[in-house]
Each structure stands twice: as structure tokens, then as C-alpha cells.
Enzyme design. Structure first.
Site, PDB file in Angstrom:
ATOM      1  CE  LYS A  26      42.021  31.485  41.601  1.00  0.00           C
ATOM      2  NZ  LYS A  26      41.502  32.025  40.331  1.00  0.00           N
ATOM      3  CB  THR A  72      42.168  35.871  40.923  1.00  0.00           C
ATOM      4  OG1 THR A  72      42.966  34.808  40.413  1.00  0.00           O
ATOM      5  CG2 THR A  72      40.715  35.568  40.615  1.00  0.00           C
TER       6      THR A  72
END
Length: 332
Positions: free
Chosen positions: A192, A249
Site C-alpha cells: 500500500k 495511507t
């Protein structure tokens, strides 16, 4: 009540040390920065990484590795991926019995393509390995330390270790779920960061919500493809260690990976962007690992490839966006 040593004094290690202390565990933090050590011991703060946050006064800090090793039977490894082997090797040299290792690092080792739990297992002597687990998920330190509601996943090859992690950290503001897919949880946390840098690039270039949503969605597809190829359960990527961590994120200014990408999208070079930041950006190293690993595994990862070009081949960001939008037609 347990004794826990936290190796690393960055933002997330500090926030989790505070959680442990708030849960009535005995906590010792280890690091090399004397300013942070005195800040924690004397002012109960870590202003270098979590400015303004007040820490539990029971937390202590030391630069003495021997003291840190002897203090506890449970170790929380909150270090950058590239420092894992060195520090765990030093810990191993001082051990005489088994210890439990819990890590919160989110990366993949360059060249070997090993996940962090594999790096720890490689570095530890078998007689010192009392179990290895990971705590991962959408959990910015800046919010955890001020007790905002957060949910994360604990995973290990050992159900006992997963349960231990859950018991150690869970409280009324940090909810911990167990997940038996260690491969998927670790890969989700690492991959990610790559997509988050790309998301920051898109935002820095001034593109709107449509572009961000497309990037996150197609980024999840890339993560899932590689994860399944490496043996992960595809359902893991629909959970906290996958889409949950990806969303937070890719959209938050708390994210150092997003922030780096944003600066690149505004026209800064990689060196210029890093000079403006005070933290390790794991996604840079992970982009190289994932790019090379995807080539080895013959997995199509166009966003990763485009970002690799920006970070390592000095390709202009607008050229990379044009590449992604101009790819051949295909089914979703």
C-alpha cells in the site's frame, strides 16, 4: 501485565509504546537518539516525531541494548525495514532464551524480496525464536497517541502469538482483530505504501477525486494480483491489512508516503522532497522490491511500474500518468 521492549523511537513505535503503557504493561523503549531518549524520560514526550503529544509517564527509554534485551520477553520491532537485520542480529547475539517478536514494519527487502517476518526468522537463531507476528492496518500514529478510535489486524503463523498481540494492544480505542494470513497482512501493509506515493503524486498534480479513486481501486487490484501469486488469501486485501490500510495511507496528510508523492507531483525531485522530510519513506525501497518481484513473478503492475520510472529513472510524472491512461483497452 507484561514487560515489553520497543525497539525504535519513531512515531508509530512511540504511539504503540503509549498504548502498552496505558494497558498497564511495563514498557522500555530503545533507540540511539539521545535527544529523544531524554525527551521521553524527562518530559514524557517524543517531540521529534509526535510533537505536542503527552506520553504515559511510566514509559522509559534507553540507548543500552543489553538493558533493552534483558528487560522483556516480548519485543516490539518498530524500525525501518532496512534496519531490521542489523538490529535483530545484535539482539540475537545477546539472547540466551526464546523471545516473542512483534513487528510493525511495512516493507519488502530489496533483492531477497523477503517479508519482515521472514527477515527476522532468518536473522534469529532458532533457539531464540519464540514466535513472530505482525500488527498492521489503518493506524496513523498521530491519531493513536491521542486515543482516537482505530482498528488493526494481528497475524502470525502461530495462533497463540496472534492472540498475544490482540491481548497486549486491545483497549477501548484500539480494536485488534486476529487474522491467520500472515503473508497477506504483511504484503498488504508493504504494497500500500507504493500506491500511496502514487496517490500523492496525483494529488500534487492537482487531479481530483475521480483520479484518486481510480488509483486506489486499480492499486488494490495490483496488490491482490501479486498477493495471490505469493500465496496470500485474496480476502485479506478486503480487510484492515488491505483496503483499510490502503485508504488511510492514500488519502491522509499524516502519511509520509502520500506526502512524498505530493511533493513529487508538485515538481520537486526525489532528493528535494526527501530533504524536506524528517522520516524514512518505506515506499521508496518497497517500490524497487515490488517492481523487481513482479517482473520475476510475471505479474502485471502498471502503477508500480510507472512509479518506479519516476523514482529511479527520472521520468516526468505527467509522462507516467499519460502512460497509465494510454494503456491498451482491457476488461476490468
Amino acid at each position: 501485565m507484561s514487560n515489553v521492549t520497543v525497539f525504535g523511537m519513531g512515531s508509530f513505535g512511540t504511539a504503540l509504546a503509549n498504548v502498552l503503557a496505558e494497558n498497564d504493561h511495563n514498557v522500555l523503549m530503545w533507540g540511539k537518539n539521545e535527544q529523544s531518549i531524554s525527551d521521553i524520560n524527562e518530559r514524557h514526550q517524543n517531540s521529534r516525531y509526535l510533537k505536542g503529544a503527552q506520553l504515559n509517564s511510566a514509559i522509559r527509554a534507553t540507548a543500552d541494548l543489553q538493558e533493552a534485551v534483558e528487560f522483556a520477553d516480548i519485543y516490539l520491532i518498530a524500525l525501518p525495514t532496512k534496519a531490521i537485520r542489523e538490529v535483530v542480529g545484535q539482539i540475537d547475539s545477546l539472547l540466551s532464551d526464546k523471545k516473542t517478536f512483534i513487528h510493525v514494519a511495512k516493507g519488502i527487502e530489496n533483492d531477497t524480496f523477503k517479508r519482515v517476518s521472514e527477515m527476522i526468522e532468518d536473522t534469529l537463531s532458532p533457539e531464540h525464536n519464540g514466535g513472530i507476528g505482525v500488527l498492521s492496518g489503518p493506524s496513523h500514529a498521530e491519531e493513536v497517541v491521542i486515543k482516537q478510535p482505530t482498528t488493526v489486524a494481528a497475524s502470525s503463523q502461530s495462533s497463540e502469538v496472534s492472540q498475544l498481540i490482540q491481548d497486549l494492544f486491545m483497549n477501548n480505542y484500539l480494536r485488534v482483530y486476529t487474522n491467520d494470513d500472515l503473508v497477506g497482512v504483511e504484503l498488504g501493509g508493504a504494497l500500500k505504501n507504493v500506491i500511496a506515493i502514487a496517490s500523492g503524486v496525483v494529488a500534487g498534480m492537482g487531479y481530483g477525486d475521480n483520479a484518486k479513486a481510480a488509483l486506489i481501486t486499480r492499486g488494490l487490484a495490483e496488490i491482490s494480483r501479486l498477493g495471490e501469486q505469493l500465496g496470500a488469501d485474496p480476502m485479506t486485501f478486503l480487510g484492515l491489512g488491505g483496503i483499510g490500510d490502503l485508504i488511510v495511507t492514500c488519502t491522509s496528510t499524516h502519511s509520509r508516503n502520500f506526502t512524498l508523492g505530493y511533493k513529487l507531483g508538485q515538481g520537486l525531485t526525489l532528493d528535494e522532497a526527501l530533504n524536506e522530510m524528517n522520516m524514512v519513506v518505506e515506499g521508496i525501497y518497497t517500490t524497487k522490491s515490488v517492481h523487481d518481484l513482479a517482473e520475476e513473478q510475471h505479474v502485471d503492475m502498471p502503477i508500480t511500474n510507472a512509479l518506479y520510472g519516476v523514482l529511479f529513472d527520472d521520468e516526468p510524472v505527467d509522462q507516467s500518468v499519460a502512460y497509465l491512461m494510454g494503456r491498451d483497452k482491457k476488461a476490468e
